[in-house]
Design an enzyme around this catalytic site. Structure first.
Site, PDB file in Angstrom:
ATOM      1  N   SER A 277     -13.270   4.708  49.028  1.00 25.95           N
ATOM      2  CA  SER A 277     -14.664   5.636  48.953  1.00 25.95           C
ATOM      3  C   SER A 277     -14.294   6.996  47.430  1.00 25.95           C
ATOM      4  O   SER A 277     -13.062   6.145  47.209  1.00 25.95           O
ATOM      5  CB  SER A 277     -14.036   6.777  50.292  1.00 25.95           C
ATOM      6  OG  SER A 277     -14.023   7.691  50.211  1.00 25.95           O
TER       7      SER A 277
ATOM      8  N   TYR B 223      -6.790  10.200  55.369  1.00 22.42           N
ATOM      9  CA  TYR B 223      -7.303   9.393  54.839  1.00 22.42           C
ATOM     10  C   TYR B 223      -7.652   9.191  53.111  1.00 22.42           C
ATOM     11  O   TYR B 223      -7.629   7.801  52.816  1.00 22.42           O
ATOM     12  CB  TYR B 223      -9.118  10.256  55.299  1.00 22.42           C
ATOM     13  CG  TYR B 223     -10.448   9.796  54.143  1.00 22.42           C
ATOM     14  CD1 TYR B 223     -10.527   8.039  55.184  1.00 22.42           C
ATOM     15  CD2 TYR B 223     -11.142  10.064  53.596  1.00 22.42           C
ATOM     16  CE1 TYR B 223     -12.096   7.448  54.604  1.00 22.42           C
ATOM     17  CE2 TYR B 223     -12.414   9.189  53.576  1.00 22.42           C
ATOM     18  CZ  TYR B 223     -12.491   7.920  54.365  1.00 22.42           C
ATOM     19  OH  TYR B 223     -13.883   7.217  53.809  1.00 22.42           O
TER      20      TYR B 223
END
Length: 262
Positions: free
Chosen positions: A142, A155
Site C-alpha cells: 500500500s 495498518y
C-alpha cells in the site's frame, strides 16, 4: 508473459481488486485459482473466470490467518491444479482508528492476515518456483507502507512489513529467475473501506485520486512475467512518497495535511 494455461493464484479473490485481477488473468487465457473466506463469492468468481477463459478455474476457501487452512489449500492446489506460475498475495484489510483506541487483539489479527499469513502461504509456492527456476510473486502492499498517515498506525505497520519482506525476497529469488513485485496502491473504490472507514467520509474526501479496481488490475496483469520492482498508483501519491523519502520534513507536512483525510 503469455498467460495461456498459466496457473495464476489470487488470495483475497472474492471481491474488489483481487476479483478484478482474476478476471483480467482469465481474459488472457490463464487457469485462475481464487482463494478467500467467502465461499459463495469465490464460487461466482470461478464461474465467471471459466466463461472468460474457456478453461478450468478453481475456488478454494481460505482463511489466510489460519496455518491449517493455508496447508489445506496449498495441498489442494498441488493435487488438483499443479505448479503455480503467478501468485498474487492480495488478501488483507485495514482499520482506521486513533492508536489509543486500538484493541490489541485487532492489531494482532491484522498482522496475522496482512503479514504472517501471506508469508506462510508464499513460502511453499516460492520453493516450488525456485525449483523450476521460474515464477512471479506479486505482494499487495500500500502507499500507506511508503507514507504513513494519522489513524493508520497498525495498518501502515503491516504494509511497511510487506514492503520489507518483498524487498528482501526479491533479492533472494532473483538468482533463481523468480520475480517479486510489490503493488502499492492508494485508496481503491472497493468494499475495503466498508470496514476500514464505515462512515464513508474518507473516500468521499479524496476526489479523483481514488483508483478504479479494474484499471489497476489491468496494469498488474500486464506486468505478469516481467521483472518489475513496484507498481505504484496513483502517480500523485507515488510522487508524494518519493518526496517523503528525499525531504522527510516536507513529507511529514504532506502526510499531515494534503493526504490526511481520515
Amino acid at each position: 508473459m503469455d498467460l495461456t494455461n498459466k496457473v495464476v493464484v489470487v488470495t483475497g479473490g472474492s471481491a474488489g481488486l483481487g476479483e478484478q485481477i482474476c478476471y483480467q488473468a482469465a481474459k488472457r487465457g490463464a487457469i485462475v485459482v481464487t482463494c478467500a473466506r467467502r465461499i459463495q463469492l469465490i464460487g461466482q468468481v470461478k464461474e465467471k473466470c471459466m466463461e472468460l477463459s474457456g478453461k478450468e478455474a478453481y475456488a478454494f476457501q481460505l482463511d489466510i490467518s489460519d496455518p491449517d487452512s493455508v496447508d489445506s489449500v496449498l495441498g489442494k492446489i498441488a493435487e488438483e491444479v499443479g505448479s503455480v506460475d503467478v501468485l498474487v498475495n492480495n488478501a488483507g484489510y485495514g482499520l482506521f482508528q486513533d492508536f489509543f483506541e486500538f484493541d490489541y487483539e485487532a492489531a494482532r489479527k491484522m498482522f496475522e492476515v496482512n503479514v504472517l499469513g501471506m508469508i506462510y502461504f508464499t513460502q511453499q509456492i516460492a520453493l516450488d518456483m525456485v525449483s523450476r527456476k521460474k515464477g512471479h510473486i506479486f505482494n499487495v502492499a500500500s502507499m500507506a507502507g511508503k507514507m504513513a498517515t494519522a489513524k493508520s498506525t497498525i495498518y501502515s505497520a503491516t504494509k511497511f512489513a510487506v514492503l520489507g519482506f518483498s524487498n528482501a525476497l526479491r533479492l533472494e529469488l532473483k538468482p533463481a529467475g523468480v520475480y517479486v513485485t510489490t503493488i502499492n496502491p492508494g485508496p481503491i473504490d472497493t468494499e475495503f473501506f466498508d470496514k476500514a472507514d464505515p462512515s464513508g467520509s474518507y473516500l468521499a474526501s479524496l476526489g479523483n485520486i481514488v483508483l478504479e479496481p479494474e484499471k489497476l488490475a489491468k496494469a498488474i496483469v500486464k506486468r505478469m512475467g516481467e521483472p518489475t520492482r513496484e507498481i505504484n498508483r496513483p502517480r500523485v501519491m507515488e510522487a508524494a512518497s518519493r518526496m517523503y523519502i528525499l525531504f522527510p520534513h516536507i513529507g511529514d507536512w504532506l502526510a499531515g495535511s494534503i493526504f490526511n483525510k481520515k
